[in-house]
Scaffold this active site. Structure first.
Site, short mmCIF file in Angstrom:
data_model
loop_
_atom_site.label_atom_id
_atom_site.label_comp_id
_atom_site.label_asym_id
_atom_site.label_seq_id
_atom_site.Cartn_x
_atom_site.Cartn_y
_atom_site.Cartn_z
N HIS A 1 -11.12 -64.99 -32.78
CA HIS A 1 -9.89 -65.35 -32.38
C HIS A 1 -9.16 -65.99 -33.09
O HIS A 1 -8.17 -66.83 -32.83
CB HIS A 1 -10.19 -66.22 -30.93
N ASP B 1 -9.69 -75.26 -24.53
CA ASP B 1 -9.08 -74.66 -23.19
C ASP B 1 -9.92 -73.36 -22.97
O ASP B 1 -9.74 -72.90 -21.86
CB ASP B 1 -7.80 -74.54 -23.68
N GLU C 1 -3.39 -83.21 -21.39
CA GLU C 1 -2.68 -82.16 -22.12
C GLU C 1 -1.17 -82.20 -21.78
O GLU C 1 -0.82 -82.95 -20.70
CB GLU C 1 -3.24 -80.83 -22.10
C1 LIG Z 1 -6.96 -68.01 -26.16
C2 LIG Z 1 -7.38 -69.02 -27.17
C3 LIG Z 1 -7.62 -70.31 -26.87
C4 LIG Z 1 -7.61 -71.44 -27.67
N1 LIG Z 1 -7.58 -72.74 -27.39
C5 LIG Z 1 -8.02 -73.62 -28.32
C6 LIG Z 1 -8.09 -75.19 -27.92
O1 LIG Z 1 -7.85 -75.32 -26.78
N2 LIG Z 1 -8.45 -75.92 -28.85
C7 LIG Z 1 -8.49 -75.50 -30.20
O2 LIG Z 1 -8.84 -76.36 -31.00
N3 LIG Z 1 -8.54 -74.36 -30.54
C8 LIG Z 1 -8.09 -73.40 -29.65
N4 LIG Z 1 -8.23 -71.92 -30.12
C9 LIG Z 1 -8.00 -71.71 -31.59
C10 LIG Z 1 -9.70 -71.55 -31.97
O3 LIG Z 1 -10.49 -72.63 -31.63
C11 LIG Z 1 -9.74 -70.90 -33.24
O4 LIG Z 1 -8.82 -69.95 -33.61
C12 LIG Z 1 -11.30 -70.79 -33.77
O5 LIG Z 1 -11.32 -70.69 -35.04
C13 LIG Z 1 -11.49 -69.70 -33.21
O6 LIG Z 1 -12.89 -69.31 -33.04
P1 LIG Z 1 -13.63 -68.00 -32.90
O7 LIG Z 1 -15.18 -68.21 -32.61
O8 LIG Z 1 -13.03 -66.88 -32.53
O9 LIG Z 1 -13.68 -67.69 -34.65
P2 LIG Z 1 -13.20 -66.76 -35.77
O10 LIG Z 1 -11.92 -66.45 -35.24
O11 LIG Z 1 -14.06 -65.79 -35.76
O12 LIG Z 1 -13.40 -67.47 -37.10
C14 LIG Z 1 -12.39 -68.57 -37.37
C15 LIG Z 1 -12.64 -69.00 -38.71
O13 LIG Z 1 -13.76 -69.68 -38.82
C16 LIG Z 1 -14.66 -69.12 -39.76
N5 LIG Z 1 -16.11 -69.07 -39.14
C17 LIG Z 1 -16.57 -68.59 -38.05
N6 LIG Z 1 -17.79 -68.99 -37.73
C18 LIG Z 1 -18.24 -69.57 -38.69
C19 LIG Z 1 -19.45 -70.26 -38.97
N7 LIG Z 1 -20.62 -70.04 -38.39
N8 LIG Z 1 -19.52 -70.78 -40.30
C20 LIG Z 1 -18.63 -70.95 -41.02
N9 LIG Z 1 -17.06 -70.54 -40.69
C21 LIG Z 1 -17.11 -69.90 -39.46
C22 LIG Z 1 -14.14 -67.69 -39.91
O14 LIG Z 1 -14.49 -67.01 -40.99
C23 LIG Z 1 -12.73 -67.93 -39.71
O15 LIG Z 1 -12.26 -68.59 -40.93
C24 LIG Z 1 -7.77 -71.14 -29.06
C25 LIG Z 1 -7.87 -69.64 -29.35
C26 LIG Z 1 -7.47 -68.82 -28.60
C27 LIG Z 1 -7.35 -67.14 -28.83
#
Ligand SMILES: Cc1cc2nc3c(=O)[nH]c(=O)nc-3n(C[C@H](O)[C@H](O)[C@H](O)COP(=O)(O)OP(=O)(O)OC[C@H]3O[C@@H](n4cnc5c(N)ncnc54)[C@H](O)[C@@H]3O)c2cc1C
Length: 454
Positions: free
Chosen positions: A72, A129, A239
């Site tokens: 994401h 969220d 929020e």
């Molecule tokens: C619909 C939506 C709602 C959101 N709401 C919030 C919110 O309320 N609060 C908030 O803080 N954020 C929010 N986000 C943002 C979200 O927290 C970040 O984009 C987060 O990084 C996404 O997590 P992911 O599991 O999809 O990781 P990815 O997008 O797959 O990875 C994110 C980053 O982390 C790295 N990464 C992933 N896994 C690991 C690991 N195990 N060890 C080290 N690095 C790693 C990846 O290489 C990349 O650089 C939201 C995003 C979306 C799309």
């Protein structure tokens, strides 16, 4: 370019390695739907030792590696052109927990964590969220939510981590054991290690949530009430949003607050809302189970998936604005923002966190007691490339204005940032981060998509 390799070159794994088109194409894409980088292999690790073996292999050959959680990210942060993407969703076990903490694999989602903790009457203190993000993915950026004004970021609620460093070493770290690694990994944008497991501190969960949505025409009144409520901590969740009235083109503000409780106790609404200056005509309230409250995005997600915009570009901007600039910077930015700038299903979030509750060195916030998360969550038209480019350019303008007023980014952005921008952003923490990068990832192979150390 990294040395070419084939799957046959990879070390023996208990998990699986893939190089089929579907796997590579999926790993080349993310939530942002703008940047694409195709890896040479996707590895679905079967255990943390697989991650260590793959990273060791990659370090020997200078092959870039990125962990991918739920994918994401908005701007290729989890991609690795020609390299290896570790699909961490294959490591998603929730292990046994003690009363105070739960040990989870980093590829578990927060929904999966809750499914294990709630039956024991416990909850992670801070939830995003959206629950279908992974533990590793949010710990890489910080993880903020409506309970952050009480408990900090998700990175502040972690008791310990199991990490694979950029040399392929599998290590444990916490505030007491190898604190340099612990601090380099929490909100460290994946630069110094891949998190494979996390021990998450838990708190007693209440059974129900009562939520109010309070509307304001005046930015000043909204900000004043947010400050009051965040300081006295009367709500468990706090929020806010800025909402555009399409007909008049004016902005109004929404304070969204909830308290968590268990029957027979009931929230005292008069005491909670009595001194706030919202528009009394338009109060909305609902009362649900705690889990239904946490999963409040589910209905919207179903609609967005059905109509397609869930899959559209997401030129998001998340910044942290200093408290002394918020009443000037936010209305000024919004006055120059219209429906076309946000896209069909765009959203603006605006709420304060108490910086004193944040204890993660790499989660950079402005100076001052309060910092405001200001998020322009834009949706782009997939057929309008120039429109998306305009949104990204606008993100850059706003970022520069916020930075010049002492603000920082919350690093979940479709925002081109140079190495110099990152250095400025990390400020006093930059020397430690740069030193940790040299120490824990000397070949510079980890998480190139963040573009922190190009
Ligand atoms: C619909 C939506 C709602 C959101 N709401 C919030 C919110 O309320 N609060 C908030 O803080 N954020 C929010 N986000 C943002 C979200 O927290 C970040 O984009 C987060 O990084 C996404 O997590 P992911 O599991 O999809 O990781 P990815 O997008 O797959 O990875 C994110 C980053 O982390 C790295 N990464 C992933 N896994 C690991 C690991 N195990 N060890 C080290 N690095 C790693 C990846 O290489 C990349 O650089 C939201 C995003 C979306 C799309």
């Amino acid at each position: 370019m990294p040395d070419p390799f084939t799957l046959a070159d990879l070390p023996a794994l208990t998990g699986r390695a893939h190089a089929d088109d579907a796997s590579l194409a999926a790993a080349a894409q993310d939530w942002g739907r703008v940047v694409q980088a195709r890896p040479a292999a996707v590895v679905r690790p079967g255990r943390p030792e697989d991650v260590a073996a793959v990273v060791r292999f990659a370090a020997e050959r200078g092959v870039p590696v990125a962990a991918r959680g739920a994918g994401h990210s908005p701007f290729g942060q989890g991609q690795a052109e020609g390299g290896i993407v570790l699909d961490m969703r294959s490591l998603s076990r929730v292990h046994a927990g003690t009363g105070e903490a739960l040990l989870v694999d980093a590829g578990a989602t927060w929904r999966e964590v809750l499914a294990a903790s709630l039956p024991r009457g416990l909850t992670p203190p801070v939830l995003t969220d959206y629950l279908d993000l992974t533990v590793g993915g949010t710990l890489a950026v910080g993880g903020l939510g409506g309970a952050s004004h009480h408990h900090g970021a998700q990175t502040d609620t972690v008791a310990g981590l199991q990490v694979v460093t950029g040399t392929g070493e599998l290590r444990h770290c916490s505030a007491d054991e190898d604190p340099d690694l612990f601090d380099a990994v929490r909100a460290g944008l994946g630069q110094c290690g891949v998190v494979t497991r996390a021990a998450i501190r838990l708190r007693p969960a209440r059974q129900r949530a009562r939520r109010w949505r309070l509307y304001y025409d005046s930015a000043a009144a909204f900000v004043a009430d947010q400050r009051t409520a965040v300081r006295d901590g009367r709500f468990g969740y706090l929020e806010g949003q800025a909402q555009l009235d399409d007909e008049t083109g004016s902005w109004r503000y929404l304070l969204e607050a909830a308290v968590f409780y268990s029957l027979p106790d009931e929230p005292d609404e008069a005491a909670l809302l009595g001194d706030l200056a919202f528009d009394a005509e338009s109060v909305e309230r609902d009362d649900t189970t705690y889990l239904a409250f946490l999963d409040r995005m589910a209905e919207g997600e179903t609609i967005l998936r059905a109509e397609g915009s869930w899959y559209h570009p997401h030129p998001w901007l998340n910044v942290l604005v200093p408290d002394d600039a918020v009443t000037e910077l936010v209305p000024e930015t919004l006055a120059a923002t219209d429906g076309a700038d946000l896209g069909d299903t765009g959203l603006v979030m605006l709420y304060p966190v108490r910086t004193g509750r944040l204890g993660t060195p790499l989660l950079r916030t402005p100076f001052g007691e309060l910092a405001w998360l200001f998020a322009l969550l834009r949706t782009g038209d997939p057929y309008d490339v120039e429109g998306c480019a305009r949104m990204v350019a606008r993100n850059r303008e706003i970022f520069e204005r916020v930075r010049d007023r002492g603000g920082t980014v919350y690093p979940v952005n479709m925002l081109p940032m140079s190495a110099k921008d990152w250095e400025t952003h990390f400020g006093a923490a930059w020397p430690e981060l740069a030193a940790a990068k040299r120490r824990f990832d000397p070949r510079g192979i980890l998480t190139p998509g963040q573009r922190v150390f190009p």
